[in-house]
Enzyme design. Sequence first.
Site, mmCIF file in Angstrom:
data_model
loop_
_atom_site.group_PDB
_atom_site.id
_atom_site.type_symbol
_atom_site.label_atom_id
_atom_site.label_comp_id
_atom_site.label_asym_id
_atom_site.label_seq_id
_atom_site.Cartn_x
_atom_site.Cartn_y
_atom_site.Cartn_z
ATOM 1 C CB SER A 143 -0.956 -0.047 1.200
ATOM 2 O OG SER A 143 -1.938 0.946 1.121
ATOM 3 C CG ASP A 200 -6.937 -3.219 -2.999
ATOM 4 O OD1 ASP A 200 -7.527 -2.394 -2.276
ATOM 5 O OD2 ASP A 200 -5.702 -3.362 -3.011
ATOM 6 C CG HIS A 258 -5.582 -2.587 0.781
ATOM 7 N ND1 HIS A 258 -5.112 -2.202 -0.459
ATOM 8 C CD2 HIS A 258 -4.865 -1.870 1.682
ATOM 9 C CE1 HIS A 258 -4.171 -1.284 -0.306
ATOM 10 N NE2 HIS A 258 -4.000 -1.075 0.971
#
Length: 398
Positions: free
Chosen positions: A170, A340, A374
């Site tokens: 991320s 995601d 995620h």
Amino acid sequence: MVIYLNDAWITCSAERSTGQRCPPSPHPFSMCKSEAAAFGYPCEDHKVTTEDGYILSLKRIPHGRFDTNSTNNTRQPVLLFHGLMVDGVSWLLGTPKQSLGFLLADGGFDVWFANTRGTNTSRNHTSLSPKDPAYWNWTWDEIAAYDLPSVLELVYNHTGGQKVHYIGHSLGTLIILAAFSEHKVLHLVRSAVLLCPIAYLSRTKSKLTRLAAEIFLAEAFHFLGYHEFNPVGPVAHEILIQVCGNPEIDCYDLFSAVAGPDCCLNTSTTCAFLQHAPQSTSIKNLVHLSQMVRHQGIRRYDYGNAKDNMKHYNQPRPPLYNLSSIPTHVPMFLTHGGQDFLGDVPDTRHLLRTLVRSHDSDNIEVLYVPDYAHADFVIGFNAPQLVYAPMVDFFQRH
């Protein structure tokens, strides 16, 4: 990428994800004590001071559980760089057969864990206190410019000048892309793995993130004089009140509303994540991320007017990070998920078009996992088979 939390959210999300209330953690925020030592791994704490004065904590697992030769200098160093509002412990929340940090240590690597400024173990500074507004005067621009090279240089020097395999999740992917685009840290990095690569955010699927950006929520709190964003603090509570008044936002499960519906989390790792995850960042950082949601492209922080931008950048608009300038020989492994909401498919495909079309084909690999959201890439129970095994194979080829 903007995760708004409070205590009620943690309890609610835990019960919704696991079907039961999570027990309290006996050693919150203590990676070496609560995670590494509990499974019999050696664990070291290192400190590094950035050029702008932040004192960061790095954790290190120098070898696996059953390797008694702790002085083996042939182990390749790997640096794991976490995402937003978590810290390095996020890589060790499962069992040794599940957690990436443990798997790498047992697989013959020298494993290092970064902890960015503002997180629980990296809140010291040479002259500032977290109570000082100036302490929080940064965004991911500064993490890319100062935290990242400082940490990489420490690992590089401590391991005898070996180039480092980099793994980011991320926000940890955004900073390495920004650094590479300016041809920085290339001499320190052997290869880069990007889990849920975050760069372009203008087409995020998260209605919550988009709404917060569109109503300039982070900017409002910054204007009111707030500087630290504690995910379980009063500012987060006030932000939730503002966002959850919209009937289109499902505030019952905020984690899924922000990051997407994860497919492959089990009870124990979900509880561990929720107990360790809430870490502070700066309000200014949230403003910067909100700017990325509202505008296409990847720019430095926008001070909101030409005069202030001229003062900081000598131009009326913030400079772009030109990702197409990333050297084509850098070995890169990128993996993303179909569910995601943050590294969403349209934005990620835009990133991939920027990188892949001109990159050396032998030095870039892309893995798409349709069911993953995620968090699956860090704590998914089947991530070792789906993601980590091909990633380690990529390391071995580079």
